[in-house]
Design a protein around this motif. Structure first.
Motif, short mmCIF file in Angstrom:
data_model
loop_
_atom_site.label_atom_id
_atom_site.label_comp_id
_atom_site.label_asym_id
_atom_site.label_seq_id
_atom_site.Cartn_x
_atom_site.Cartn_y
_atom_site.Cartn_z
N VAL A 250 -32.51 97.94 41.06
CA VAL A 250 -31.14 97.51 41.58
C VAL A 250 -31.60 97.18 42.84
CG1 VAL A 250 -28.95 98.25 42.70
CG2 VAL A 250 -29.55 99.01 40.42
N HIS A 254 -31.15 93.01 44.33
CA HIS A 254 -30.49 92.80 45.49
C HIS A 254 -31.74 92.19 46.54
CE1 HIS A 254 -27.59 94.83 43.30
NE2 HIS A 254 -26.70 94.13 44.34
N LEU A 362 -28.47 98.60 33.66
CA LEU A 362 -28.52 97.40 34.64
C LEU A 362 -27.28 96.51 34.18
CD1 LEU A 362 -32.39 96.48 35.28
CD2 LEU A 362 -30.48 97.64 36.97
#
Length: 400
Positions: A250, A254, A362
């Motif tokens: 994650v 990002h 995810l």
């Protein structure tokens, strides 16, 4: 020896970014010395040499490869996992457990993993108030990535619903990796595992323990009760890999908005993206140490008998001889051959399950919270052996 570079595990630069330190060292030599207070390892830094070490029968794992927790004597029979065994003893166990951990079996368990993931995501909005930040953020590590593997294990092992909150707490203690709470969690986990094995023997069901208990070779060999309980304990230990991989993934996505956008636009990229994420930010930085049983030449360096040897996975996974432009994170890359799950006889038996778990997590997270964003820089633990986060504060945005 004089030409072999030395890496100090207490060096602030290495602790701050161990992957970068290992990759830099790989540019100078295929092998280095990794030192710390009172110990030293040989560390292999390149892909070809790393694969060779992981398949060389002259290097063996044993009880010295692991830190043994201080547990009651009654727990000791269950502490020797398959990872510590070698040769015929290891091969026998591997044959008996392999049918329960095939990619096909992992896919068969996917719907159950999806239900666990959805339940945890349902709870996320309410966790914002519990975290008490008052700014709308939630710690995705504490409330999603870390509890997920233990919830999946409970589902697949057949732990009764009433016992699962205790197992989640034990999972958090095991995730710490050491200390009194870690050791104190083990007896409870083993008692629950024994009960699960007894249920699987008495009334086999559609669960992982029942699958393991059903396997029997032509000569009648099968897993003993002790070996089945030990496998549950090994699953709990291995559960930290998907927990850290999901959190790291994650953060990485990002931090690379173009790759996050590509994955959002085409969810079919997810299986390949998981492989690339394992290459790019896999949690295991160093393989379990193996010990040379005789003098062994590695990358032109003679390693004496009895010495511990490890592979620096990030360096091997960014070896330009194997991965073109290895310093670029690309969810469309073919990352086959990455060593995040190790290689050879001790290749991670649960790799297929970890891949499915990560892909489901995810995919659901990005689908359910399309506006999810990092709330500041992720806090990373200074650890030369494991790439992991201390916390992962995010804002959820509007649920999809």
């Amino acid at each position: 020896m004089a030409d072999v570079p030395e890496l100090d595990m207490t060096d602030p630069a290495l602790l701050r970014d161990p992957s970068a330190a290992y990759v830099r060292a790989a540019g100078d030599s295929p092998v280095a010395r990794l030192t710390g207070p009172g110990f030293a390892f040989w560390v292999v830094l390149r892909h070809a040499e790393g694969r060779a070490v992981l398949t060389d029968p002259r290097l063996r794992t044993d009880e010295n490869s692991y830190r043994r927790p201080d547990v009651p004597a009654g727990c000791l029979p269950y502490m020797t996992t398959m990872s510590e065994l070698n040769g015929a003893e290891h091969a026998r166990l591997r044959r008996l457990v392999a049918p329960a951990f095939t990619p096909r079996q992992a896919e068969r368990f996917r719907p159950r993993v999806e239900r666990v993931v959805d339940a945890l995501l349902d709870e996320l909005p309410a966790q914002r108030a519990e975290d008490g930040q008052g700014d709308g953020t939630v710690d995705l590590l504490a409330h999603f990535a870390r509890p997920l593997p233990m919830e999946v294990i409970c589902e697949l092992v057949g732990i009764p619903a009433a016992d699962r909150p205790r197992w989640r707490a034990w999972g958090a203690d095991v995730a710490a990796g050491h200390g009194a709470a870690f050791a104190e969690a083990i007896p409870g986990i083993l008692e629950g595992a024994k009960a699960a094995v007894a249920r699987a023997r008495a009334e086999p069901g559609d669960d992982l323990v029942s699958e393991l208990a059903r396997v029997q070779e032509e000569d009648g060999d099968r897993l003993s009760e002790t070996e089945l309980v030990t496998m549950v304990w090994q699953l709990v230990l291995a559960g930290q890999t998907p927990a850290n991989l999901i959190a790291n993934s994650v953060a990485a996505l990002h931090e690379h908005p173009d790759q996050l956008a590509a994955l959002r636009a085409d969810p079919a990229l997810t299986p390949g993206a998981v492989e690339e994420l394992m290459r790019w930010c896999g949690p295991q930085l160093l393989t379990i140490p193996r010990f040379t049983t005789e003098d062994v030449e590695i990358g032109g360096v003679t390693v004496p008998q009895g010495e511990p040897v490890t592979v620096a996975i990030p360096a091997a996974n960014r070896d330009p001889r194997v991965f073109p432009d290895p310093g670029r994170f690309d969810v469309r890359r073919d990352a086959a051959g990455q060593l995040g799950f190790a290689h050879g006889p001790h290749f991670c038996a649960g790799a297929s399950l970890a891949r499915v778990q990560t892909a489901v997590a995810l995919g659901a997270l990005l689908r359910r919270f399309p506006g999810l964003a990092l709330a500041g820089a992720p806090r990373r633990v200074p650890d030369p052996g494991t790439a992991r986060l201390l916390s992962l504060p995010v804002t959820l945005g509007t649920a999809g």
